[in-house]
Design a protein around this motif. Structure first.
Motif, short mmCIF file in Angstrom:
data_model
loop_
_atom_site.label_atom_id
_atom_site.label_comp_id
_atom_site.label_asym_id
_atom_site.label_seq_id
_atom_site.Cartn_x
_atom_site.Cartn_y
_atom_site.Cartn_z
N TYR A 39 32.74 76.34 114.99
CA TYR A 39 32.42 76.81 113.65
C TYR A 39 30.95 77.22 113.62
O TYR A 39 30.10 76.59 114.25
CB TYR A 39 32.64 75.70 112.61
N TYR A 41 29.21 77.11 110.87
CA TYR A 41 28.56 76.27 109.86
C TYR A 41 29.19 74.90 109.80
O TYR A 41 30.37 74.72 110.09
CB TYR A 41 28.68 76.91 108.47
N SER A 42 28.40 73.93 109.38
CA SER A 42 28.93 72.62 109.03
C SER A 42 28.69 72.45 107.53
O SER A 42 27.70 72.93 107.00
CB SER A 42 28.24 71.52 109.82
N THR A 43 29.62 71.78 106.87
CA THR A 43 29.48 71.54 105.44
C THR A 43 29.57 70.05 105.15
O THR A 43 30.32 69.34 105.80
CB THR A 43 30.55 72.28 104.62
N ARG A 44 28.78 69.63 104.18
CA ARG A 44 28.83 68.25 103.71
C ARG A 44 28.90 68.30 102.20
O ARG A 44 28.34 69.18 101.56
CB ARG A 44 27.56 67.49 104.10
N ARG A 45 29.57 67.33 101.64
CA ARG A 45 29.65 67.21 100.19
C ARG A 45 28.92 65.94 99.77
O ARG A 45 29.30 64.84 100.17
CB ARG A 45 31.11 67.17 99.74
N VAL A 56 27.74 70.93 97.55
CA VAL A 56 28.12 71.34 98.90
C VAL A 56 26.88 71.83 99.64
O VAL A 56 26.18 72.73 99.20
CB VAL A 56 29.19 72.48 98.86
N ILE A 57 26.61 71.19 100.76
CA ILE A 57 25.48 71.56 101.61
C ILE A 57 26.06 72.25 102.86
O ILE A 57 26.87 71.66 103.57
CB ILE A 57 24.66 70.33 102.05
N ARG A 58 25.65 73.46 103.09
CA ARG A 58 26.15 74.22 104.24
C ARG A 58 24.97 74.59 105.13
O ARG A 58 23.98 75.15 104.65
CB ARG A 58 26.84 75.48 103.73
N LYS A 59 25.08 74.25 106.41
CA LYS A 59 24.01 74.62 107.33
C LYS A 59 24.60 75.15 108.62
O LYS A 59 25.72 74.80 109.01
CB LYS A 59 23.06 73.45 107.56
N SER A 61 25.53 75.62 112.36
CA SER A 61 25.79 74.65 113.43
C SER A 61 24.94 74.98 114.66
O SER A 61 24.16 75.93 114.66
CB SER A 61 27.28 74.68 113.79
N LYS A 96 38.29 78.26 108.28
CA LYS A 96 38.50 77.11 109.15
C LYS A 96 39.95 77.08 109.64
O LYS A 96 40.21 76.83 110.83
CB LYS A 96 38.17 75.82 108.39
#
Length: 146
Positions: A39, A41-45, A56-59, A61, A96
């Motif tokens: 991927y 990007y990685s996402t965190r909630r 939602v934090i997207r950064k 990878s 995804k």
């Protein structure tokens, strides 16, 4: 800097609208291969105080320096050097779900579990490492047609 080739050119930035990619890594000394996915990007909630919805934090990878997750592949890359491997992006994906589906679809089509020319030891989250295929079973799988 990235080592990933897409259409024979180094991919330096994430193409607009793309979520990830399915890749092929080839050991140039032995021609052994690995098919996987990554991927962009990685996402965190993250829970927010006083709010119902999470932020939602997207950064981005580590895709530019990523060299695969298979233990045997990583050992070979470390011992032989990254210059002895070719890192190719087979297909860019928009979601995804697309990324996961296409990785598994290509792995099944290439019979990565029964072909000793592949590092792959599993498909998706299912581990087949304990399943042993006889030469007869490998031949049946290879020649199976509907």
């Amino acid at each position: 800097m990235s080592h990933w080739l897409y259409k024979n050119k180094i991919l330096k930035v994430v193409p607009e609208g793309m979520f990830g990619f399915v890749y092929l890594i080839t050991n140039l000394k032995t021609d052994k291969k690995y098919i996987g996915r990554k991927y962009f990007y990685s996402t965190r909630r993250i829970k927010q105080k006083g709010k119902k919805n999470r932020k939602v934090i997207r950064k981005e990878s580590n895709w530019k320096v990523y060299t695969g997750s298979n233990k045997d592949l990583v050992l070979d890359i470390n011992s032989l050097g990254i210059k002895n491997f070719k890192f190719e992006i087979l297909i860019l994906t928009e979601t995804k779900g697309q990324t996961n589906y296409l990785e598994e679809n290509i792995q099944h089509k290439m019979n990565v579990l029964t072909n000793e020319n592949y590092y792959n030891s599993s498909i998706g989250s299912r581990k087949f490492i304990s399943v042993k295929f006889s030469d007869k079973a490998k031949k049946l799988i290879k020649n199976f047609r509907i």
